[in-house]
Design an enzyme around this catalytic site. Structure first.
Site, PDB file in Angstrom:
ATOM      1  N   HIS A 158      84.839  -8.120  50.035  1.00  7.05           N
ATOM      2  CA  HIS A 158      85.168  -8.580  51.389  1.00  7.05           C
ATOM      3  C   HIS A 158      86.511  -9.315  51.290  1.00  7.05           C
ATOM      4  CE1 HIS A 158      84.868 -11.252  54.919  1.00  7.05           C
ATOM      5  NE2 HIS A 158      83.943 -10.441  55.394  1.00  7.05           N
ATOM      6  N   ASP A 212      79.919 -13.559  45.139  1.00 10.35           N
ATOM      7  CA  ASP A 212      79.837 -13.638  46.597  1.00 10.35           C
ATOM      8  C   ASP A 212      78.478 -13.069  47.002  1.00 10.35           C
ATOM      9  OD1 ASP A 212      79.828 -13.066  49.287  1.00 10.35           O
ATOM     10  OD2 ASP A 212      81.802 -12.118  49.330  1.00 10.35           O
ATOM     11  N   GLN A 225      75.664 -11.207  51.236  1.00  9.74           N
ATOM     12  CA  GLN A 225      74.733 -10.148  51.664  1.00  9.74           C
ATOM     13  C   GLN A 225      73.563 -10.002  50.704  1.00  9.74           C
ATOM     14  OE1 GLN A 225      75.057  -8.722  54.559  1.00  9.74           O
ATOM     15  NE2 GLN A 225      77.187  -9.134  55.098  1.00  9.74           N
ATOM     16  N   LYS A 275      73.717 -15.632  58.085  1.00 10.98           N
ATOM     17  CA  LYS A 275      73.221 -14.291  57.734  1.00 10.98           C
ATOM     18  C   LYS A 275      71.777 -14.367  57.240  1.00 10.98           C
ATOM     19  CE  LYS A 275      77.852 -12.797  56.296  1.00 10.98           C
ATOM     20  NZ  LYS A 275      78.337 -12.133  57.492  1.00 10.98           N
ATOM     21  N   CYS A 291      85.969  -5.938  57.365  1.00  5.03           N
ATOM     22  CA  CYS A 291      86.689  -6.920  56.522  1.00  5.03           C
ATOM     23  C   CYS A 291      86.700  -6.483  55.061  1.00  5.03           C
ATOM     24  CB  CYS A 291      86.096  -8.322  56.646  1.00  5.03           C
ATOM     25  SG  CYS A 291      86.127  -8.954  58.318  1.00  5.03           S
TER      26      CYS A 291
HETATM   27  N1  C6P Z   1      80.640 -10.321  56.528  1.00  2.00           N
HETATM   28  C1  C6P Z   1      80.176  -8.540  58.081  1.00  2.00           C
HETATM   29  O1  C6P Z   1      80.051  -8.070  59.215  1.00  2.00           O
HETATM   30  P1  C6P Z   1      81.549 -15.860  56.491  1.00  2.00           P
HETATM   31  O2  C6P Z   1      82.350 -15.239  57.599  1.00  2.00           O
HETATM   32  O3  C6P Z   1      82.329 -16.897  55.741  1.00  2.00           O
HETATM   33  O4  C6P Z   1      80.193 -16.324  56.901  1.00  2.00           O
HETATM   34  O5  C6P Z   1      81.226 -14.662  55.464  1.00  2.00           O
HETATM   35  C2  C6P Z   1      82.288 -13.905  54.922  1.00  2.00           C
HETATM   36  C3  C6P Z   1      81.737 -12.816  54.065  1.00  2.00           C
HETATM   37  C4  C6P Z   1      81.956 -12.860  52.707  1.00  2.00           C
HETATM   38  N2  C6P Z   1      81.422 -11.955  51.888  1.00  2.00           N
HETATM   39  C5  C6P Z   1      80.653 -10.959  52.352  1.00  2.00           C
HETATM   40  C6  C6P Z   1      80.040  -9.993  51.385  1.00  2.00           C
HETATM   41  C7  C6P Z   1      80.406 -10.846  53.716  1.00  2.00           C
HETATM   42  O6  C6P Z   1      79.641  -9.852  54.165  1.00  2.00           O
HETATM   43  C8  C6P Z   1      80.973 -11.780  54.604  1.00  2.00           C
HETATM   44  C9  C6P Z   1      80.797 -11.640  56.077  1.00  2.00           C
HETATM   45  C10 C6P Z   1      80.408 -10.016  57.915  1.00  2.00           C
HETATM   46  O7  C6P Z   1      80.080  -7.830  57.086  1.00  2.00           O
HETATM   47  C11 C6P Z   1      81.483 -10.505  58.835  1.00  2.00           C
HETATM   48  S1  C6P Z   1      83.072  -9.929  58.384  1.00  2.00           S
END
Ligand code: C6P
Length: 415
Positions: A132, A209, A212, A235, A373
């Site tokens: 990401h 990270d 997910q 999430k 992203c």
């Molecule tokens: N992915 C998606 O629709 P934040 O925005 O900080 O809570 O998470 C960022 C982020 C970082 N790593 C991974 C693997 C992610 O999936 C995400 C967030 C969302 O896939 C929004 S872009």
């Protein structure tokens, strides 16, 4: 669809669980909402909404500052989440749980605090091709300041990391490895334990990270032996604006704070400031208190179902959806790794993902479209983006059937 509402293997009534999510009980564009954008943000059960409301209605006060009862009560409720998170991911100490505003913030914290202290010209940071943007850009920013460069583990056509290339990239120049646990764009579950072990053989720290991963499976940071682990509350049935950075105590102790301000200090003079103890050293300013309390209730809710049961139910739904979608003519699934969780990305022949997503929305079906992203993933497959259905335990087979009908309708619409 003729499936029992009670899962036989776990004896859990998933429809009863689903009924606890008020957002799902509505029509969008005149159709019952089918919410398949859980990867972007999951929904909150009523207990989490109620808990946040209770804080705002009866308990609101700043934390860690007041001697008055309301402030102490707010502090206790807010701090209780730290122990819940510690247990959820099996961290050794509560001080290893740093509150942040989300995965992005957690990774920026490590890139800045660790990177600015330890990186220098010629150093290398290994990430993967399926990261990401939140696990690419912070390292590039710190690289611009320190001279460290990114090296990238490529992936194959199934969307799996080419592990032999990872071993080739590891060298005496490698100073950090930062990899995604479960890909938000492809659903791939990466062999992070293998990556961590290989990096540790060379004394290289690793950040995972887990944005997910934590919402969908049991994660044990001690078993993984990861140095840092990042994830977001929104999430995993919690609210937005809150997240977690897990870090090994000795590493967190060895790096400076990332932000300065109230709460993170011990003693401030104009000549010199000393830091508060962990975890507060990294938590400057008034935090999102209601969101932190809400995450605690979200974790209670997840635990009441059981992470193993959640993983099993989602695997069942992903298998059902993969089977159904695979039968649709002109539909191509992007990301066909053997190890997959919760995400199905796909393309429809001759139809731009955004156009298809717009028609699905008119049918009351929420999926995400675009690059998610993760632009390097799209570049790898030479595509502008995908449609993405991301599944949660509160989805059901009817949701998948509605998605299939919606896709058939979309194809007819553009025929
Ligand atoms: N992915 C998606 O629709 P934040 O925005 O900080 O809570 O998470 C960022 C982020 C970082 N790593 C991974 C693997 C992610 O999936 C995400 C967030 C969302 O896939 C929004 S872009």
């Amino acid at each position: 669809m003729n499936q029992s509402k009670t899962d036989i293997s776990t004896n859990i009534n998933w429809e009863e669980i689903r009924a606890q999510f008020p957002v799902l009980n509505q029509e969008v564009n005149g159709k019952r909402l089918v919410y398949l954008d859980n990867g972007a943000s999951s929904q909150m059960p009523q207990v989490v909404v109620d808990r946040i409301n209770k804080y705002h209605s009866h308990e609101h006060a700043n934390v860690h500052r007041g001697i008055h009862s309301l402030s102490q009560h707010a502090t206790d409720a807010y701090e209780a989440t730290r122990e819940k998170v510690r247990r959820l991911i099996n961290a050794r100490y509560q001080e290893e749980i740093i509150y942040t505003t989300g995965t992005t913030d957690s990774i920026n914290l490590v890139a800045n605090s660790y990177g600015r202290k330890f990186f220098k010209e010629g150093d290398e940071i290994i990430v993967s091709e399926m990261e990401h943007h939140a696990n690419i850009v912070p390292w590039q920013l710190v690289g611009e300041q320190t001279g460290a460069k990114l090296r990238v583990i490529p992936m194959n056509e199934n969307g799996e990391l080419e592990m032999e290339r990872f071993y080739e990239l590891l060298s005496e120049k490698t100073k950090f490895v930062s990899v995604i646990h479960v890909s938000n764009a492809l659903g791939t579950i990466n062999p992070v334990k293998e990556i961590i072990d290989a990096a540790h053989e060379r004394n290289i720290p690793v950040l995972v990270d887990g944005a997910q991963a934590v919402p969908h499976s049991k994660v044990d940071v001690q078993e993984l032996d990861t140095d840092f682990y990042a994830f977001s509350a929104h999430k995993m049935c919690g609210p937005t604006g809150f997240g977690i950075l897990y870090g090994k105590k000795e590493l967190l102790d060895s790096i400076p704070p990332y932000r300065g301000g109230g709460d993170m200090i011990d003693k401030v003079t104009f000549q010199k400031t000393t830091w508060n103890d962990l975890p507060h050293k990294f938590e400057a300013g008034t935090p999102p208190i209601a969101a932190g309390i809400g995450l605690g209730t979200g974790i209670d809710f997840l635990n009441s179902i059981g992470m193993e049961n959640i993983a099993a139910r989602e695997a069942e739904l992903v298998a059902y959806a993969t089977k159904k979608l695979s039968k649709i003519e002109g539909l191509r699934i992007v990301g066909t790794s053997h190890e997959k969780a919760s995400v199905i990305s796909f393309l429809l022949d001759g139809i731009h993902p955004t156009d298809a997503g717009t028609i699905l929305d008119k049918e009351g079906i929420a999926v995400r479209t675009g690059h998610h992203c993760a632009q390097p993933v799209m570049d790898h497959f030479n595509i502008p983006g995908t449609l993405r259905a991301s599944i949660s335990f509160y989805n059901n087979e009817d949701d998948i059937d509605r998605l299939v009908d919606g896709i058939e309708y979309t194809k007819e619409f553009f025929a």
